[in-house]
Enzyme design. Structure first.
Site, PDB file in Angstrom:
ATOM      1  N   LYS A 224      16.747  38.732  37.583  1.00 29.34           N
ATOM      2  CA  LYS A 224      17.032  38.476  38.992  1.00 29.34           C
ATOM      3  C   LYS A 224      16.620  37.065  39.405  1.00 29.34           C
ATOM      4  CE  LYS A 224      17.540  43.225  40.365  1.00 29.34           C
ATOM      5  NZ  LYS A 224      17.143  44.347  41.225  1.00 29.34           N
TER       6      LYS A 224
ATOM      7  N   ARG B 137      13.470  48.961  34.276  1.00 29.23           N
ATOM      8  CA  ARG B 137      14.939  48.952  34.122  1.00 29.23           C
ATOM      9  C   ARG B 137      15.353  47.530  33.737  1.00 29.23           C
ATOM     10  NH1 ARG B 137      19.567  47.865  37.185  1.00 29.23           N
ATOM     11  NH2 ARG B 137      21.304  49.341  36.866  1.00 29.23           N
TER      12      ARG B 137
END
Length: 286
Positions: free
Chosen positions: A223, A257
């Protein structure tokens, strides 16, 4: 702590479980288009299992900032064949990343054990009933706004405490709707309606989420805040993601994740061996 799923329970030990990401989409922020066909997605899923994934998370709709929703029929066409094929070829529990109750129901019928809902089961009023009736595990995530609006101007007075309170409220609401607490997992939603500073503050305060009597999942992989922290402009940002993964493992987070399963599993093994062996560490190889 156990996380009860449809057909089994997951136990947590001295290191987090690793959830591998399978985006059956053309437009996901990091790997969109790489696994868009069913055969590509299944091949990728089996590779993630070989790399050590404990769970596979299959999604058919991108939730990156400013992404546009797909229709339900397209989402079903993307995820159901992949779940059916993976169920025939692996025993690793499968999760469906969806906020639509009909997609969740079809995925569970195809063999999925987990519903991973980025709306915290608020996007579709029927989601709670599907989770209750199926006995699937349910992951509730925090998101401020929708993927189309969440990064316009996210604002909090105290990001850690507000998100903690939201997750408690969602957990309790789903329990009141008849879902056992042991079937619920919670996710603070890194990158979903948060600025760079919000993401960093959430990670620094992750310990505040560990007393909620539910497993905590964090989806930080690749991210944008990692790019800003590390200065790494590559798409993969593997080194920065690994640094966050190890930080979260030290903090006690239950599930990570990630896209890069192999690297994450190896890093967690080394960290666990160094932390847990008494005296001079004796590291065993596979």
């Amino acid at each position: 702590m156990l996380w009860k799923l449809k057909s089994r329970s997951l136990a947590f030990g001295d290191r987090p479980l690793v959830m591998g990401i399978i985006n059956v989409t053309p437009d996901s922020f990091s790997d969109g288009g790489r696994h868009e066909r069913t055969d590509q997605a299944v091949e990728h899923g089996l590779k993630l299992v070989a790399d050590g994934a404990n769970i596979l998370d299959i999604g058919g709709e991108s939730t990156r900032p400013y992404s546009q929703p797909v229709d339900q029929a397209a989402e079903l066409r993307r995820v159901v064949p992949v779940i059916e094929a993976l169920c025939r070829q692996t025993d690793v529990p499968l999760s469906v990343d969806t906020s639509r109750a009909a997609v969740a129901r079809a995925a569970i019928d195809a063999g999925a054990d987990i519903i991973n809902d980025v709306t915290g089961a608020t996007g579709d009023a029927a989601m709670a009933q599907v989770a209750r009736a199926s006995g699937a595990g349910l992951c509730l995530m925090h998101m401020q706004g929708t993927p189309q609006t969440m990064q316009d101007n996210p604002a909090y007075e105290n990001v850690v405490e507000e998100i903690r309170q939201y997750l408690v409220q969602r957990r309790d609401a789903l329990c009141h709707a008849g879902i056992q607490r042991e079937r619920i997992c919670l996710d603070p939603g890194i990158g979903f309606g948060k600025t760079h500073d919000h993401n960093v503050e959430l990670l620094r305060g992750i310990g505040r989420f560990l007393d909620l009597d539910c497993p905590i999942l964090v989806g930080h992989s690749r991210k944008g805040f990692i790019r800003k922290l590390s200065g790494d402009e590559t798409r993969e940002q593997c080194a920065g993601t690994l640094a966050v993964s190890l930080y979260l493992a030290r903090a006690g987070v239950h599930i990570l994740r990630v896209h890069d399963v192999r690297e994450t599993v190896h890093a967690l093994r080394v960290q666990s061996a160094l932390q847990n062996a008494p005296g001079s560490p004796a590291i065993q190889t596979d």
